[in-house]
Design a protein around this motif. Structure first.
Motif, PDB file in Angstrom:
ATOM      1  N   ARG A 161     -37.198  -1.960  83.736  1.00  0.00           N
ATOM      2  CA  ARG A 161     -35.823  -1.251  83.725  1.00  0.00           C
ATOM      3  C   ARG A 161     -35.063  -1.728  85.338  1.00  0.00           C
ATOM      4  NH1 ARG A 161     -35.651   3.768  79.784  1.00  0.00           N
ATOM      5  NH2 ARG A 161     -33.635   2.559  79.399  1.00  0.00           N
ATOM      6  N   ASP A 199     -26.923   2.945  72.576  1.00  0.00           N
ATOM      7  CA  ASP A 199     -27.058   2.362  73.968  1.00  0.00           C
ATOM      8  C   ASP A 199     -26.058   1.359  74.081  1.00  0.00           C
ATOM      9  OD1 ASP A 199     -30.096   3.249  73.035  1.00  0.00           O
ATOM     10  OD2 ASP A 199     -29.583   3.526  75.005  1.00  0.00           O
ATOM     11  N   LYS A 229     -28.200   8.898  83.087  1.00  0.00           N
ATOM     12  CA  LYS A 229     -29.520   8.938  82.786  1.00  0.00           C
ATOM     13  C   LYS A 229     -30.312   7.966  83.789  1.00  0.00           C
ATOM     14  CE  LYS A 229     -29.739   4.712  79.952  1.00  0.00           C
ATOM     15  NZ  LYS A 229     -29.794   4.248  78.362  1.00  0.00           N
ATOM     16  N   HIS A 230     -31.589   8.427  83.924  1.00  0.00           N
ATOM     17  CA  HIS A 230     -32.473   9.408  83.127  1.00  0.00           C
ATOM     18  C   HIS A 230     -32.906  10.202  84.218  1.00  0.00           C
ATOM     19  CE1 HIS A 230     -33.317   5.247  81.456  1.00  0.00           C
ATOM     20  NE2 HIS A 230     -33.105   5.901  80.388  1.00  0.00           N
ATOM     21  N   ASP A 246     -35.151  11.970  75.814  1.00  0.00           N
ATOM     22  CA  ASP A 246     -35.070  10.763  75.721  1.00  0.00           C
ATOM     23  C   ASP A 246     -35.554  10.556  74.227  1.00  0.00           C
ATOM     24  OD1 ASP A 246     -35.334   7.877  77.863  1.00  0.00           O
ATOM     25  OD2 ASP A 246     -35.122   7.992  75.761  1.00  0.00           O
TER      26      ASP A 246
HETATM   27  C1  GLC Z   1     -35.021   4.592  75.048  1.00  0.00           C
HETATM   28  C2  GLC Z   1     -34.321   4.711  76.644  1.00  0.00           C
HETATM   29  C3  GLC Z   1     -33.239   5.424  76.768  1.00  0.00           C
HETATM   30  C4  GLC Z   1     -32.373   4.985  75.449  1.00  0.00           C
HETATM   31  C5  GLC Z   1     -32.891   5.763  74.579  1.00  0.00           C
HETATM   32  C6  GLC Z   1     -32.277   5.608  73.332  1.00  0.00           C
HETATM   33  O1  GLC Z   1     -36.314   4.780  74.985  1.00  0.00           O
HETATM   34  O2  GLC Z   1     -35.294   5.334  77.592  1.00  0.00           O
HETATM   35  O3  GLC Z   1     -32.578   4.704  77.961  1.00  0.00           O
HETATM   36  O4  GLC Z   1     -30.978   5.486  75.740  1.00  0.00           O
HETATM   37  O5  GLC Z   1     -34.542   5.561  74.234  1.00  0.00           O
HETATM   38  O6  GLC Z   1     -32.173   4.217  72.466  1.00  0.00           O
END
Ligand code: GLC
Length: 616
Positions: A166, A103, A214-215, A293
């Motif tokens: 978020r 991320d 996303k998402h 996810d």
């Molecule tokens: C999280 C989030 C997502 C993220 C993924 C990996 O739960 O919903 O946005 O990219 O897990 O960390």
């Protein structure tokens, strides 16, 4: 039956100049079922080992929020870790490289020394698509320098309700703003040529990174803004508001899409064949791959409580291509194997998923360049990137109040004032300044996070004149406030701590940590500028608003606090425009500009300037 010809030199898919689709087809014919299922399996780095990756033919490894090689690991340490995983994958029979994901949602934010940019809500306030593209390009360099191939960005949620934890990951409440700011993809991946086929993944080269829209879909529109909640809408409304940004993403050649934890009219997205396959892959012609996810298949089991095997069957048949498992990979592989052998998951579905995965890996050049490019290490946190981040901070700031008399604006501040007071938990804490998804998911306070950057206090001290005395107290004492010397003015920096996902779901939206009382205590004694650091609009007590001379929304600006000083001291003017309606009271929520009864404190698009004092 897989082609088991062992003469590697004749393996067509290894020919770098061959057409991608021909390479995909050739490689697919050579793959056994375990190798195909392995490609559909993503594991978290903490369960990754050479044996697991080689023997289970693992196709992807990832870092969950904050999952570093070790605390304060530098980019080169990340590259060492990922290259280790990669060598294990290349040692497998067909040598298919892994794709490593993380991320990097506002810069390469997990990695020590990285440039951390403003979160998306602040970028939405800039309305500057070219700036966001440049942020993407800078982020791509820093991500590839760490050996990572794939970032789970941009979040193209269209914000329905700021109670959503978020909110700050969204560019705003209007689909058109989110569509414009999806330009991050062209920065991350590179801009496809005019003739690029719509829906086909595009990665320009080794300085670019695989992006992830996303998402999908409707994550920002859930009832009451509940994370992983239910979006209640007709398909026409869903398409007009929440699907719209994906058209822009796909037109830019976005290579991956992530499914949403949320539901649409009670149907879990992770098992919704209509949306994942008929809409995304058929109607929108998306040719990249769809990733679940985090442990997203488990959401399918709610509330039916069905077993994991059923969730795997439903999710894969609905259109999920890679499963972010991320820990129980043996269970996933076993269930997948049984489901395919029993015919409950058709081999054609597996082949479609694997084709999409291989296509992205070939387009991204991973077969030719599987290892980290260490020549990029010099870009990490470099001056040029920090300047882009500083520009983004400047352009993201929202001036909501500037004096009580239009002829006597309070800002810009006098940088040669005799004595100024700076207070608040966001004045000298770079962790609070960056917000969530920094160093780890919920962010960290400066003491532990040791992010490299400039706090607001650092910036103020670097900007004011030599003779200006700056007094800083995180929490102002009565003695300080009562001091006979007094202050020319005060700057109060308050707001929200770092948070992520449902930890940020909040139905009160009042300024936490006694913020209002600190503002009131200071404003009663001296002319005060309040700088609010938050992921969203918050309740502004009328008295607080009346008592303060000026109010600036800074969102979560990231590491370059100097951008704030640039504007409040007048080197640059404010230009931010609200990307989200600012409510008066939470009982008005959800409050969107297209609603019939719209009575905000500050409307969507509002923003004052210093010079003109007019709404932009
Ligand atoms: C999280 C989030 C997502 C993220 C993924 C990996 O739960 O919903 O946005 O990219 O897990 O960390």
């Amino acid at each position: 039956m897989a082609n088991t010809n062992t003469d590697e030199s004749s393996w067509f898919y290894k020919k770098r100049d061959a057409p991608v689709e021909a390479r995909v087809k050739d490689l697919l014919t050579r793959m056994t079922l375990p190798e195909k299922i392995g490609q559909m399996t993503q594991i978290e780095r903490s369960v990754g080992s050479p044996q697991v990756i080689t023997n289970s033919f693992i196709g992807s490894v990832q870092s969950g929020g904050g999952s570093w090689p070790f605390e304060d690991a530098k980019s080169s340490d990340w590259a060492d870790m990922i290259d280790g995983f990669q060598r294990s994958a290349l040692a497998s029979r067909l040598g298919i490289p892994i794709i490593y994901g993380t991320d990097a949602v506002h810069g390469n934010n997990n990695v020590y020394g990285a440039t951390v940019f403003p979160h998306n809500i602040g970028l939405g306030a800039t309305r500057d698509a070219d700036l966001v593209r440049r942020i993407g390009a800078a982020t791509a360099l820093e991500v590839r320098a760490s050996g990572v191939h794939w970032t789970y960005a941009p979040c193209v949620a269209v914000l329905g309700d700021p109670r959503w934890g978020r909110c700050y990951e969204s560019y705003g409440e209007a689909a058109r703003i989110v569509c414009e700011m999806s330009s991050l993809i062209s920065g991350l991946q590179g801009e496809p040529p005019e003739e690029h086929p719509n829906g086909y993944p595009f990665i320009a080269g080794r300085n670019n990174v695989v992006a992830c829209a996303k998402h999908f879909v409707g994550d920002g529109g859930t009832d009451k803004g509940l994370s992983e909640g239910n979006t209640i809408a007709s398909y026409e409304e869903l398409e007009k508001i929440h699907v719209a940004p994906y058209l822009n993403c796909i037109a830019q050649g976005v290579s991956t899409v992530m499914a949403s934890f949320s539901s649409w009219n009670g149907s879990r997205l992770h098992s919704d064949y209509f949306l994942l396959t008929e809409v995304l892959k058929q109607k929108l012609c998306f040719k990249g791959f769809l990733v679940s996810d985090w442990d997203g298949l488990e959401t399918i089991s709610e509330p039916e409580g069905s077993d994991y095997r059923s969730c795997v069957k439903l999710g894969i048949n609905a259109g999920i291509d890679i499963v972010m498992v991320p820990f129980k990979y043996e269970q996933f592989i076993q269930d997948m194997t049984e489901l395919v052998e029993s015919g409950e998951i058709p081999m054609a579905r597996v082949d479609d998923a694997v084709e999409r995965i291989l296509r992205v890996k070939f387009v991204a050049g991973l077969f030719e360049h599987p290892l980290a490019d260490r020549s990029l290490l010099g870009t990490v946190g470099c001056k040029e990137h920090r300047e882009v981040a500083r520009e983004a901070v400047r352009k993201s700031l929202l001036l909501l109040k500037n004096g009580t008399n239009p002829d006597a604006p309070f800002l810009p501040l006098d940088r040669n004032a005799k004595r100024i007071l700076v207070v608040g938990m966001h004045a000298n804490d770079i962790g609070n300044q960056c917000g969530g998804w920094t160093k780890n998911k919920s962010g960290q306070k400066a003491a532990e996070s040791q992010l490299v950057g400039t706090t607001l206090l650092d910036a103020i001290k670097a900007t004011v004149g030599d003779k200006t005395e700056v007094i800083y107290e995180e929490t102002p004492t009565k003695e300080t406030l009562a001091s006979s010397e007094g202050f020319s003015y005060a700057i109060v920096a308050v707001g929200e701590p770092p948070y992520a996902e449902m930890k940020g779901d909040n139905s009160e939206l009042t300024i936490p940590f006694n913020g209002n009382n600190i503002i009131t205590a200071v404003a009663e004694k001296t002319p005060t500028l309040v700088i609010l650091f938050s992921g969203r609009p918050m309740v502004l007590e009328p008295t607080v608003l009346e008592k303060t001379e000026a109010l600036v929304a800074a969102w979560f600006p990231g590491t370059e606090g100097q951008g704030i000083a640039d504007v409040i001291f007048g080197d640059y003017d404010f230009q931010g425009k609200l990307p989200v309606s600012w409510f008066k009271r939470v009982d008005q929520l959800p409050l969107n500009a297209d609603a019939d009864s719209y009575d905000p404190l500050f409307p969507l698009g509002f923003g004052l300037t210093c010079n003109l004092g007019q709404n932009l």
